[in-house]
Design a protein around this motif. Sequence first.
Motif, PDB file in Angstrom:
ATOM      1  N   ALA A   1       0.772  -1.250   0.112  1.00  0.00           N
ATOM      2  CA  ALA A   1      -0.044  -0.033  -0.072  1.00  0.00           C
ATOM      3  C   ALA A   1       0.807   1.080  -0.099  1.00  0.00           C
ATOM      4  CB  ALA A   1      -0.779  -0.077   1.196  1.00  0.00           C
ATOM      5  N   GLY A   2       1.919   1.175   0.790  1.00  0.00           N
ATOM      6  CA  GLY A   2       2.824   2.381   0.741  1.00  0.00           C
ATOM      7  C   GLY A   2       3.487   2.688  -0.677  1.00  0.00           C
TER       8      GLY A   2
ATOM      9  N   THR B   1       0.961   4.230  -3.010  1.00  0.00           N
ATOM     10  CA  THR B   1       0.550   5.654  -2.556  1.00  0.00           C
ATOM     11  C   THR B   1       1.771   6.441  -3.215  1.00  0.00           C
ATOM     12  OG1 THR B   1      -1.016   4.738  -0.664  1.00  0.00           O
ATOM     13  CG2 THR B   1       0.142   7.284  -0.945  1.00  0.00           C
TER      14      THR B   1
ATOM     15  N   MET C   1       1.816   7.154  -6.850  1.00  0.00           N
ATOM     16  CA  MET C   1       0.786   8.300  -7.456  1.00  0.00           C
ATOM     17  C   MET C   1       1.129   9.508  -6.742  1.00  0.00           C
ATOM     18  SD  MET C   1      -3.048   6.255  -6.113  1.00  0.00           S
ATOM     19  CE  MET C   1      -2.221   5.954  -4.529  1.00  0.00           C
ATOM     20  N   VAL C   2       1.542   9.785  -5.631  1.00  0.00           N
ATOM     21  CA  VAL C   2       2.034  10.935  -5.136  1.00  0.00           C
ATOM     22  C   VAL C   2       3.207  11.501  -6.141  1.00  0.00           C
ATOM     23  CG1 VAL C   2       2.719  12.325  -3.327  1.00  0.00           C
ATOM     24  CG2 VAL C   2       0.989  10.574  -2.881  1.00  0.00           C
TER      25      VAL C   2
ATOM     26  N   TYR D   1      -4.088   6.348 -11.099  1.00  0.00           N
ATOM     27  CA  TYR D   1      -4.076   7.047  -9.664  1.00  0.00           C
ATOM     28  C   TYR D   1      -5.538   6.313  -9.064  1.00  0.00           C
ATOM     29  CZ  TYR D   1      -1.216  10.904 -11.198  1.00  0.00           C
ATOM     30  OH  TYR D   1       0.143  11.604 -11.558  1.00  0.00           O
TER      31      TYR D   1
ATOM     32  N   LEU E   1      -5.124   4.318  -5.599  1.00  0.00           N
ATOM     33  CA  LEU E   1      -5.818   4.934  -4.808  1.00  0.00           C
ATOM     34  C   LEU E   1      -6.707   4.043  -4.115  1.00  0.00           C
ATOM     35  CD1 LEU E   1      -6.295   6.932  -2.477  1.00  0.00           C
ATOM     36  CD2 LEU E   1      -8.109   7.850  -4.129  1.00  0.00           C
TER      37      LEU E   1
ATOM     38  N   ALA F   1      -4.608   0.654  -2.693  1.00  0.00           N
ATOM     39  CA  ALA F   1      -4.072   0.959  -1.167  1.00  0.00           C
ATOM     40  C   ALA F   1      -5.244   1.167  -0.208  1.00  0.00           C
ATOM     41  CB  ALA F   1      -3.358   2.313  -1.483  1.00  0.00           C
ATOM     42  N   VAL F   2      -6.262   1.953  -0.398  1.00  0.00           N
ATOM     43  CA  VAL F   2      -7.362   2.082   0.575  1.00  0.00           C
ATOM     44  C   VAL F   2      -7.914   0.519   1.013  1.00  0.00           C
ATOM     45  CG1 VAL F   2      -9.634   2.920   0.940  1.00  0.00           C
ATOM     46  CG2 VAL F   2      -7.851   4.338   0.251  1.00  0.00           C
TER      47      VAL F   2
END
Length: 143
Positions: free
Chosen positions: A77-78, A81, A84-85, A121, A125, A128-129
């Motif tokens: 998940a990290g 993320t 994406m960022v 994205y 997202l 990860a969520v």
Amino acid sequence: MAFFFANVEIQIEGSAGWAANLPTWRIEKHWLLDIFWGGRAMTGYHAWVFSFMALVFFSPLAFNGKWEWRDAALALAGVMTFWMVEDFVWFVANPAYGWAKFDPVHVAWHPHWFLGAPVDYWIGLGGAVLIVWLLHRSGRVRR
């Protein structure tokens, strides 16, 4: 970390995103790229950079001397993320793009868009969520 790495990539790539002007190998078309890479080219640059960042996120599992699925899921998940960022910051902080050129017209290497952002994205997202929600729901997230 994503902010700093995005700025490193801006210095490396300049205005030519997705390693377009870098001296690296490229695979432009392959059916697996459509499935796993969002239809973008696979480059030597990205193969090494993505592998390196995966090692950065997963190395704490090796260094702490034990493997737990919860920790691996959080690392996944990290890293999702992070990318994406990092990708979004690359556009916003890059003098050749900025917020005004964050669209499918100016960003051809993101071929699929939805609600003003690359589909990648939204998938990242959501993934990860979902991972964090499942871990939290199962009581596997440390508090």
